[in-house]
Motif scaffolding. Structure first.
Motif, mmCIF file in Angstrom:
data_model
loop_
_atom_site.group_PDB
_atom_site.id
_atom_site.type_symbol
_atom_site.label_atom_id
_atom_site.label_comp_id
_atom_site.label_asym_id
_atom_site.label_seq_id
_atom_site.Cartn_x
_atom_site.Cartn_y
_atom_site.Cartn_z
ATOM 1 N N ARG A 239 -12.606 -1.410 0.264
ATOM 2 C CA ARG A 239 -11.816 -0.409 0.535
ATOM 3 C C ARG A 239 -10.568 -0.993 -0.041
ATOM 4 N N ILE A 240 -10.538 -2.540 0.283
ATOM 5 C CA ILE A 240 -9.486 -3.310 -0.165
ATOM 6 C C ILE A 240 -9.770 -4.330 -1.291
ATOM 7 N N VAL A 241 -9.211 -4.164 -2.421
ATOM 8 C CA VAL A 241 -9.724 -4.997 -3.470
ATOM 9 C C VAL A 241 -8.602 -6.022 -3.783
ATOM 10 N N CYS A 242 -8.834 -7.215 -3.929
ATOM 11 C CA CYS A 242 -7.457 -8.333 -3.671
ATOM 12 C C CYS A 242 -7.823 -9.269 -4.594
ATOM 13 N N LYS A 243 -6.444 -10.033 -5.130
ATOM 14 C CA LYS A 243 -6.602 -11.033 -6.017
ATOM 15 C C LYS A 243 -5.392 -11.951 -5.691
ATOM 16 N N ALA A 244 -5.901 -13.294 -5.413
ATOM 17 C CA ALA A 244 -4.901 -14.310 -5.293
ATOM 18 C C ALA A 244 -4.344 -15.006 -6.552
ATOM 19 N N GLY A 245 -3.141 -15.542 -6.572
ATOM 20 C CA GLY A 245 -2.574 -16.308 -7.683
ATOM 21 C C GLY A 245 -1.895 -17.523 -7.235
ATOM 22 N N ALA A 246 -1.961 -18.595 -8.076
ATOM 23 C CA ALA A 246 -1.207 -19.833 -7.847
ATOM 24 C C ALA A 246 0.255 -19.507 -7.328
ATOM 25 N N GLU A 247 0.788 -20.554 -6.538
ATOM 26 C CA GLU A 247 2.239 -20.569 -6.189
ATOM 27 C C GLU A 247 2.231 -19.490 -4.738
ATOM 28 N N GLY A 248 1.189 -18.915 -4.449
ATOM 29 C CA GLY A 248 1.824 -18.041 -3.091
ATOM 30 C C GLY A 248 1.591 -16.581 -3.574
ATOM 31 N N VAL A 249 1.042 -16.134 -4.626
ATOM 32 C CA VAL A 249 0.964 -14.712 -5.019
ATOM 33 C C VAL A 249 -0.372 -14.080 -4.691
ATOM 34 N N HIS A 250 -0.088 -12.960 -3.944
ATOM 35 C CA HIS A 250 -1.439 -12.184 -3.596
ATOM 36 C C HIS A 250 -1.258 -10.368 -4.017
ATOM 37 N N GLY A 251 -2.477 -9.891 -4.742
ATOM 38 C CA GLY A 251 -2.348 -8.675 -4.844
ATOM 39 C C GLY A 251 -3.413 -7.725 -4.151
ATOM 40 N N ASP A 252 -3.014 -6.704 -3.602
ATOM 41 C CA ASP A 252 -4.157 -5.963 -2.978
ATOM 42 C C ASP A 252 -4.117 -4.570 -3.242
ATOM 43 N N ALA A 253 -5.100 -4.055 -3.594
ATOM 44 C CA ALA A 253 -5.354 -2.472 -3.828
ATOM 45 C C ALA A 253 -5.942 -1.947 -2.495
ATOM 46 N N LEU A 254 -5.027 -1.163 -1.959
ATOM 47 C CA LEU A 254 -5.382 -0.428 -0.607
ATOM 48 C C LEU A 254 -6.035 1.229 -1.066
ATOM 49 N N ARG A 255 -7.178 0.956 -1.308
ATOM 50 C CA ARG A 255 -7.798 2.412 -1.881
ATOM 51 C C ARG A 255 -7.614 3.572 -1.009
ATOM 52 N N ARG A 256 -7.873 3.355 0.328
ATOM 53 C CA ARG A 256 -7.782 4.277 1.479
ATOM 54 C C ARG A 256 -6.568 5.043 1.251
ATOM 55 N N GLU A 257 -5.404 3.960 1.352
ATOM 56 C CA GLU A 257 -3.891 4.532 1.683
ATOM 57 C C GLU A 257 -3.237 4.784 0.266
ATOM 58 N N GLY A 258 -4.228 4.474 -1.074
ATOM 59 C CA GLY A 258 -3.302 4.681 -2.161
ATOM 60 C C GLY A 258 -2.016 3.755 -2.517
ATOM 61 N N LEU A 259 -2.305 2.626 -1.950
ATOM 62 C CA LEU A 259 -1.005 1.594 -2.000
ATOM 63 C C LEU A 259 -1.343 0.235 -2.699
ATOM 64 N N GLY A 260 -0.468 -0.204 -3.380
ATOM 65 C CA GLY A 260 -0.671 -1.679 -3.779
ATOM 66 C C GLY A 260 0.394 -2.512 -3.102
ATOM 67 N N LEU A 261 -0.006 -3.619 -2.627
ATOM 68 C CA LEU A 261 0.547 -4.482 -1.723
ATOM 69 C C LEU A 261 0.672 -5.773 -2.339
ATOM 70 N N VAL A 262 1.761 -6.421 -2.601
ATOM 71 C CA VAL A 262 1.934 -7.724 -3.167
ATOM 72 C C VAL A 262 2.817 -8.547 -2.563
ATOM 73 N N VAL A 263 2.258 -9.908 -2.478
ATOM 74 C CA VAL A 263 2.961 -10.807 -1.637
ATOM 75 C C VAL A 263 3.372 -12.205 -2.496
ATOM 76 N N LYS A 264 4.522 -12.495 -2.233
ATOM 77 C CA LYS A 264 4.816 -13.823 -2.728
ATOM 78 C C LYS A 264 5.333 -14.893 -1.594
ATOM 79 N N VAL A 265 4.557 -16.087 -1.615
ATOM 80 C CA VAL A 265 5.134 -17.045 -0.714
ATOM 81 C C VAL A 265 6.221 -17.680 -1.452
ATOM 82 N N ILE A 266 7.496 -17.782 -0.989
ATOM 83 C CA ILE A 266 8.522 -18.229 -1.780
ATOM 84 C C ILE A 266 8.719 -19.726 -2.259
ATOM 85 N N ASP A 267 7.884 -20.529 -1.418
ATOM 86 C CA ASP A 267 8.000 -21.849 -1.652
ATOM 87 C C ASP A 267 6.787 -22.295 -2.392
#
Lengths: 323, 323
Positions: A239-267
């Motif tokens: 239901r959530i399909v996600c992918k991490a990236g280097a330097e603190g990036v994360h993308g999440d596809a929230l299928r039930r909610e129809g949302l995209g969530l993206v996170v960046k750890v600043i440091d």
């Protein structure tokens, strides 16, 4: 006592660009790093290479992966290369030891050295080579920004982000591939499109659906043993399909909610700050069932252990108020 | 393009508590981690153990070290233990592979496993055991906060910081030892005292001088090949004596200026942020000759390389205005 503090910028939105959550600067461009891999894998699918070579779910998930370099990952990458008539010598990602420490130790114990196959990006490189072979492009120069395969990749990514390839700032990623930057706001839009398959051309939607299905069917091949991405996809049944990236990036596809969530750890403190921050955000968005939160508890507040194995601290997340 | 940002708090001051520089929150307590090691080593000297067992400069520098686990470091720790009639089995620091990757690889190639001797804190543990043996304290329980040797250590550290052992918040460090916290302002005072030997009892000053001389004479044993602390002490001919700690802590005794400088990377990104931040601060304070800045250039703006060895970025420091 609080010893260290990671700051996080994050943004959740739908395919219309409507934001459900926002914290920090979401309009400055950020390299998406490996969080772009589902879209890169979709470009491989859209090229026709996946159909031509009959890539299965494991192979497609591995093309979208930052994998642990465990034996099963390495076997899949070797298989992709065999199908397209190439071998590990064609991979230009560089070499690092398997990210999964027991796999690195087993390799050493067997008297073997790590190869490009063990690089966490080897699946992506093999997939891009497959597109080159299928389209008749030169596989020897596939990392160059002006190579037609990279242009096709950037164009699909740009369409998902709601921009153009020319407008994307491009650098060089850890594995040598061109890496593009986008504001978190645009990245959340792309992940919302990945979640819903809306707002895309039929061809892009079909390619992203193929990649998404593979990641949901074979989450082990997206990352591996003990990894947050594998656990999150598996625990939520995709239901959530996600992918991490280097330097603190994360993308999440929230299928039930129809949302995209993206996170960046600043440091850039990717290793430790992404899982607790993402868990807090997913919980704040109501995207996790309580049983899922329990199953993923170890990622939400990971204990910090010292070399003797004693718990000496814990990582915790404080969410700022919602947007 | 800026990809990630580390925030740094820092403070430079003299033995009277007068600040020359201040950035960020310098009044909240921070675990000093291994930046406390020169003071811990001084407690070993003050106990009489160093004189009793005839510890030389290499041994004293290694007691104050976070060493690379290179063969020379391991030999010195083994030698300390032999002098006090113990062996590696007495070390309770836990086990990790040598921090210096070629040393770890050589160990593996020789079919050997890392031992407690390779732990970056093994010298400190051996030194504390020496104090136990000399004073007739139980060496089996030397990590307990209420063990008399830990109380002696905390008392010396507290005196240097201008406080009392009871007032120090205490946690558990990565190697199992009690670790105390202090505001950066107090830590800068302690390092100013380490730089000048002023504001201390004669006994504490003599012990700190013995440790300082050893670190200046044998900087390789404070850290090791390629390490910032070794390079900074060596390049300045011991005019700056410094010690890094986990989670982004760094302490610098500026002997010519009579200042203590203490740095804390807020997110704990020790590995990469300490050298460039410290270099910028030292240059801002006029503490480095231009030839020294040139010699240490690689630490001031370290290039970031990917797995293929290509330079893909650089770490840079922006200093806020002086206090």
């Amino acid at each position: 006592m609080v010893e260290s503090v990671h700051r996080v910028a994050a943004c959740a939105g739908d395919v219309h660009g409507k934001l459900t959550y926002s914290a920090g600067d979401i309009d400055t461009t950020v390299y998406l790093r490996s969080a772009a891999k589902p879209f890169i894998a979709a470009a491989v699918v859209a090229s026709g290479a996946a159909a031509r070579f009959g890539f299965d779910a494991r192979e497609l998930a591995t093309i979208a992966a930052s994998h642990n370099g465990e034996p099963a990952h390495v076997d899949v990458v070797r298989g992709i290369l065999a199908k397209i008539g190439l071998d590990a010598g064609a991979l230009q990602c560089g070499v690092h030891a398997p990210s999964y420490e027991p796999a690195a130790a087993a390799l050493t114990a067997a008297g073997e050295r790590p190869s490009a196959l063990h690089h966490n990006c080897s699946g992506k490189h093999a997939g891009i080579l497959a597109a080159c072979v299928h389209l008749g492009f030169d596989p020897a120069t596939y990392l160059a920004l002006d190579h037609p395969v990279q242009q096709r990749i950037l164009e699909l990514c740009a369409r998902a982000l709601g921009t153009t390839a020319e407008a994307l700032p491009v650098g060089v990623d850890g594995c040598g591939i061109p890496v593009f930057a986008a504001p978190l706001r645009a990245a959340a839009l792309a992940y919302a499109r990945f979640a819903t398959l809306e707002g895309l051309s039929d061809a892009d939607a079909a390619a992203l659906e193929t990649v998404r299905r593979a990641m949901v069917e074979e989450p082990f091949f997206v990352a591996g043993t003990g990894r947050f991405d594998t656990a999150l996809i598996e625990t939520t049944g995709g239901r959530i399909v996600c992918k991490a990236g280097a330097e603190g990036v994360h993308g999440d596809a929230l299928r039930r909610e129809g949302l995209g969530l993206v996170v960046k750890v600043i440091d850039g403190g990717a290793g430790r700050a992404i899982p607790p921050a993402t868990m807090a955000l997913l919980e704040g968005l109501g995207a996790l069932e309580s049983s899922e939160s329990v199953a993923l508890e170890a990622f939400a507040a990971p204990p910090l252990r010292n070399a003797a194995g004693r718990v000496v601290g814990v990582l915790e997340t404080r969410l700022p108020a919602r947007a």
